[in-house]
Design a protein around this motif. Structure first.
Motif, mmCIF file in Angstrom:
data_model
loop_
_atom_site.group_PDB
_atom_site.id
_atom_site.type_symbol
_atom_site.label_atom_id
_atom_site.label_comp_id
_atom_site.label_asym_id
_atom_site.label_seq_id
_atom_site.Cartn_x
_atom_site.Cartn_y
_atom_site.Cartn_z
ATOM 1 N N ALA A 321 0.806 -1.217 0.000
ATOM 2 C CA ALA A 321 0.000 0.000 0.000
ATOM 3 C C ALA A 321 0.838 1.265 0.000
ATOM 4 C CB ALA A 321 -0.933 0.003 1.211
ATOM 5 N N ARG A 442 -12.396 -3.948 8.306
ATOM 6 C CA ARG A 442 -12.636 -4.859 7.191
ATOM 7 C C ARG A 442 -14.112 -4.916 6.823
ATOM 8 N NH1 ARG A 442 -9.767 -10.578 8.007
ATOM 9 N NH2 ARG A 442 -10.706 -10.792 5.928
ATOM 10 N N LEU A 445 -15.119 -2.074 4.467
ATOM 11 C CA LEU A 445 -14.327 -1.862 3.263
ATOM 12 C C LEU A 445 -15.194 -1.690 2.021
ATOM 13 C CD1 LEU A 445 -11.590 -1.693 1.850
ATOM 14 C CD2 LEU A 445 -11.597 -4.205 1.691
ATOM 15 N N MET A 449 -15.040 1.471 -0.456
ATOM 16 C CA MET A 449 -14.600 1.278 -1.840
ATOM 17 C C MET A 449 -15.626 1.844 -2.811
ATOM 18 S SD MET A 449 -12.540 -2.322 -2.279
ATOM 19 C CE MET A 449 -14.006 -3.327 -2.068
ATOM 20 N N TRP A 462 -4.545 -0.099 -7.550
ATOM 21 C CA TRP A 462 -5.613 -0.345 -6.547
ATOM 22 C C TRP A 462 -5.139 -1.501 -5.671
ATOM 23 C CZ3 TRP A 462 -10.371 2.100 -5.766
ATOM 24 C CH2 TRP A 462 -11.253 1.474 -4.880
ATOM 25 N N VAL A 464 -5.344 -3.365 -1.703
ATOM 26 C CA VAL A 464 -5.912 -3.545 -0.369
ATOM 27 C C VAL A 464 -4.982 -4.473 0.401
ATOM 28 C CG1 VAL A 464 -7.853 -4.399 0.993
ATOM 29 C CG2 VAL A 464 -8.275 -3.224 -1.184
ATOM 30 N N VAL A 472 -7.860 -2.853 7.535
ATOM 31 C CA VAL A 472 -7.166 -2.954 6.254
ATOM 32 C C VAL A 472 -6.759 -1.564 5.779
ATOM 33 C CG1 VAL A 472 -8.355 -5.064 5.547
ATOM 34 C CG2 VAL A 472 -9.348 -2.825 4.983
ATOM 35 N N TYR A 473 -5.812 -1.551 4.843
ATOM 36 C CA TYR A 473 -5.421 -0.336 4.139
ATOM 37 C C TYR A 473 -5.955 -0.402 2.714
ATOM 38 C CZ TYR A 473 -1.905 1.085 7.634
ATOM 39 O OH TYR A 473 -1.253 1.497 8.767
ATOM 40 N N LEU A 474 -6.416 0.741 2.207
ATOM 41 C CA LEU A 474 -6.765 0.876 0.807
ATOM 42 C C LEU A 474 -5.901 1.985 0.222
ATOM 43 C CD1 LEU A 474 -8.470 0.530 -1.788
ATOM 44 C CD2 LEU A 474 -10.117 2.142 -0.795
#
Length: 484
Positions: A321, A442, A445, A449, A462, A464, A472-474
């Motif tokens: 990420a 999570r 998410l 998104m 993109w 995740v 989580v990281y996006l």
């Protein structure tokens, strides 16, 4: 019979005289009231100013400007009604007097009104017109909302003028007419000093903020202003006082040194912070002042971000990420020249981009630490704004918008929707939106998104990745499509 007629005649004359006296009394009191209304100019606060004397309106607790033409029209209406009433009463009294003299000369009773007729006369010709004049006099104290100049249709009265207590606040929100009545280059006849609607809910705080000595030093209350901004009272009104600076302010470092060096402690006013210096804000200090900016005052750590040698704070390898700046710029070679950074930090992203000849404006709020001053002392541009404020940028002007650590998955989805649409507004066609490690639960998410995917941007990257067991990281690099 002759005595009865004579008594009735005298009664009629007496009633006519009483009507005439009542009319004269009403006219006298009305004119006295109007004279008193005009004469109160010198008793009202602020009306010694010629600009305020042109437009005024007395109310409980203050004054407000309003259309002087509307006042003149209403006064004229009342005077016309009173003049018509006076004419009717004088005409009636004159007719009664003539009929009485003729009846005496001919020795026969006059043609006088009966009591029901006289009552009807009083109701139709005296009471109703008098009531209308009374209502008209009361309406003089209620200003019209129509535009006096027939121009742009703005209301002639500022509804918040008398809501606030501080004199500076009332002066600020009052409309300022153009000199000589000439329209401005934008076609408007007046200028309004705006305040956010939430200022009404925070009247006490705003009145405290606007209570100061004009021309003197401002109170050391920037935190009060920021609290108003975060509460939605944004934009704040301007103030006519001199901003305070640190007593120990020294010359900032040259630009080639200031980008990756902490400023001098003496260049910041620390009176409203837990920390009293930059060392306290360092990640190596366990009592750092702002835990949402872990390590952002550690310049050695900041130098490693967004470059090839990037690594996580614990020394492990960087996650997928973490995007490199050079890779992002390679997506649009030579096209990224100016942008906006909406992050929690000290301007390190703008510093890194400046090394690549890209101008970045950094949005900043002083939440627990002097972020705005730090960004400026590093030779960068801070934009002091909240996320609820519409960006002071025109449509389709930014090449890049970068965001990191700003939302962290806590923001309401509808608020995020408003923010993202505003970002879309200022981002030019072909511009890049860099979502840098957006953290969320999570389970949330999919919702987040969708917020980014709804604009149908082109996906350059993109990713995740896991932050923890439940988070989580996006990270994403998106390109705005052309619209016409």
């Amino acid at each position: 019979m002759e005595g009865f007629c004579f008594a009735r005649c005298r009664f009629t004359q007496l009633m006519a005289a009483m009507q005439l006296a009542l009319c004269v009394f009403i006219i006298f009191m009305s004119m006295a009231s109007l004279h008193r209304f005009y004469a109160t100019n010198s008793l009202l606060p602020g009306l010694d100013d010629p600009a305020q004397c042109a437009k005024f309106h007395t109310v409980a607790g203050g004054y407000a400007s309003f259309d002087i033409r509307a006042l003149a029209d209403r006064v004229d209406d009342v005077l016309v009604q009173l003049a018509e009433l006076q004419d009717k009463l004088e005409s009636t009294a004159l007719k009664i007097g003539k009929k009485t003299k003729k009846s005496k000369a001919r020795h026969r009773p006059p043609e006088n009104m009966t009591l029901p007729e006289f009552r009807r006369f009083l109701e139709d010709e005296v009471i109703h017109p008098l009531y209308s004049a009374h209502i008209a006099l009361r309406l003089i104290r209620i200003p019209r909302s129509a535009d006096p100049d027939g121009g742009d249709g703005d209301p002639a009265v500022d509804p918040l003028v008398n809501f606030f207590t501080a004199e500076e606040t009332r002066k600020y929100v009052t409309a300022k007419g153009n000199r000589d009545g000439l329209p401005s280059v934008y076609g408007t006849n007046r200028t309004y000093g705006t305040v956010g609607h939430a200022c009404v809910l925070m009247r006490r705080e705003l009145d405290e903020y606007m209570s100061y000595d004009v021309g003197a030093h401002c109170p050391d209350d920037w935190d009060l202003g920021q609290r108003l901004m975060l509460g939605g009272c944004d934009p704040l009104p301007r103030r006519r006082c001199l901003a305070l600076a640190s007593k120990f302010f020294t010359r900032p470092l040259p630009i080639n040194e200031s980008l990756w060096a902490l400023p001098d402690d003496g260049n910041v006013r620390w009176s409203r912070y837990h920390c009293r210096g930059y060392r306290c804000l360092s990640a190596r200090n366990q009592r750092r002042g702002y835990d949402r900016c872990v390590g952002c005052f550690d310049m050695e750590r900041e130098k490693r971000r967004w470059v090839a040698a990037a690594a996580a704070p614990n020394g492990t390898a960087a996650s997928l990420a973490d995007f490199r700046i050079d890779d992002v710029l390679a997506a649009k070679p030579g096209e990224v020249r100016v942008g906006l950074d909406v992050s929690v930090g000290t301007g390190s992203f703008a510093a890194r981009m400046r090394e690549r000849n890209v101008t970045i404006v950094s949005a900043a709020m002083n939440l627990g630490a002097p972020f705005a001053e730090t960004i400026a002392l590093r030779g960068l541009v801070p934009l002091y704004t909240t996320m609820s404020q519409r960006l002071p940028l025109f449509d389709n002007t930014m090449d890049l918008i970068h965001t990191a650590g700003f939302f962290e998955g806590w923001v309401d989805l509808q608020l995020l929707d408003f923010v993202l649409f505003d970002w879309d507004r200022v981002l030019r066609p072909g511009g890049l939106l860099w979502v840098d490690k957006f953290a969320c639960a999570r389970k949330d998410l999919d919702d987040y998104m969708y917020m980014f995917l709804q604009f149908r941007y082109k996906k350059h990257r993109w990713v995740v990745s896991f932050k923890s067991k439940d988070e989580v990281y996006l990270s994403a690099l998106l390109e705005k499509p052309p619209r016409s």
